[in-house]
Design a protein around this motif. Structure first.
Motif, PDB file in Angstrom:
ATOM      1  N   UNK A 196      66.509 107.520  22.469  1.00 33.95           N
ATOM      2  CA  UNK A 196      67.715 107.340  23.191  1.00 33.95           C
ATOM      3  C   UNK A 196      68.882 107.485  22.296  1.00 33.95           C
ATOM      4  N   UNK A 197      68.938 106.786  21.361  1.00 36.35           N
ATOM      5  CA  UNK A 197      70.245 106.873  20.397  1.00 36.35           C
ATOM      6  C   UNK A 197      70.278 108.281  20.094  1.00 36.35           C
ATOM      7  N   UNK A 198      69.303 109.128  19.491  1.00 37.70           N
ATOM      8  CA  UNK A 198      69.332 110.305  19.109  1.00 37.70           C
ATOM      9  C   UNK A 198      69.897 111.386  20.272  1.00 37.70           C
ATOM     10  N   UNK A 253      71.392 114.994  27.862  1.00 37.18           N
ATOM     11  CA  UNK A 253      71.312 115.878  26.895  1.00 37.18           C
ATOM     12  C   UNK A 253      70.179 117.037  27.539  1.00 37.18           C
ATOM     13  N   UNK A 254      70.280 118.127  26.561  1.00 42.37           N
ATOM     14  CA  UNK A 254      68.935 119.013  27.034  1.00 42.37           C
ATOM     15  C   UNK A 254      67.698 118.510  26.556  1.00 42.37           C
ATOM     16  N   UNK A 255      66.558 119.021  26.758  1.00 44.30           N
ATOM     17  CA  UNK A 255      65.370 118.629  26.205  1.00 44.30           C
ATOM     18  C   UNK A 255      65.404 118.624  24.780  1.00 44.30           C
ATOM     19  N   UNK A 256      64.569 117.690  24.123  1.00 48.76           N
ATOM     20  CA  UNK A 256      64.635 117.609  22.695  1.00 48.76           C
ATOM     21  C   UNK A 256      63.466 116.863  22.169  1.00 48.76           C
ATOM     22  N   UNK A 257      63.277 116.426  21.016  1.00 43.08           N
ATOM     23  CA  UNK A 257      62.315 115.680  20.655  1.00 43.08           C
ATOM     24  C   UNK A 257      62.199 114.335  21.326  1.00 43.08           C
ATOM     25  N   UNK A 258      63.422 113.878  21.902  1.00 43.71           N
ATOM     26  CA  UNK A 258      63.298 112.563  22.520  1.00 43.71           C
ATOM     27  C   UNK A 258      62.436 112.638  23.833  1.00 43.71           C
ATOM     28  N   UNK A 259      62.333 113.816  24.431  1.00 47.95           N
ATOM     29  CA  UNK A 259      61.587 114.011  25.755  1.00 47.95           C
ATOM     30  C   UNK A 259      60.181 113.917  25.621  1.00 47.95           C
ATOM     31  N   UNK A 260      59.560 113.952  24.454  1.00 50.58           N
ATOM     32  CA  UNK A 260      58.287 114.146  24.191  1.00 50.58           C
ATOM     33  C   UNK A 260      57.686 112.587  24.577  1.00 50.58           C
ATOM     34  N   UNK A 261      56.560 112.691  25.247  1.00 52.14           N
ATOM     35  CA  UNK A 261      55.945 111.366  25.548  1.00 52.14           C
ATOM     36  C   UNK A 261      55.224 110.791  24.237  1.00 52.14           C
ATOM     37  N   UNK A 262      55.475 109.430  23.761  1.00 55.53           N
ATOM     38  CA  UNK A 262      54.719 108.954  22.683  1.00 55.53           C
ATOM     39  C   UNK A 262      53.415 108.014  23.211  1.00 55.53           C
TER      40      UNK A 262
END
Length: 71
Positions: free
Chosen positions: A24-26, A62-71
């Protein structure tokens, strides 16, 4: 809306999973690249929108990025 630099701003605790908080911070830094706490800015924008304060809008996403991936 309250001024972000007002004396009434106090630290608050917010519990979130580390696996959500860090990405979320990223993501917040993409939309708000300057400033001390992009996450806090996004949360304040959301809170004002949620309470239906005049002129408040949902925070920009923000646009989709690495933070959008399910962990």
């Amino acid at each position: 809306m309250a001024d972000d630099t007002a004396d009434e701003l106090e630290p608050r605790q917010f519990r979130a999973l580390r696996s959500e908080w860090e990405p979320f911070g990223d993501a917040a830094k993409v939309v708000h690249p300057t400033g001390r706490s992009p996450r806090a800015k996004v949360l304040r924008e959301f809170i004002n929108w949620y309470m239906r304060r005049p002129g408040a809008k949902l925070p920009e996403r923000p646009p989709a990025g690495p933070w959008s991936e399910t962990r």
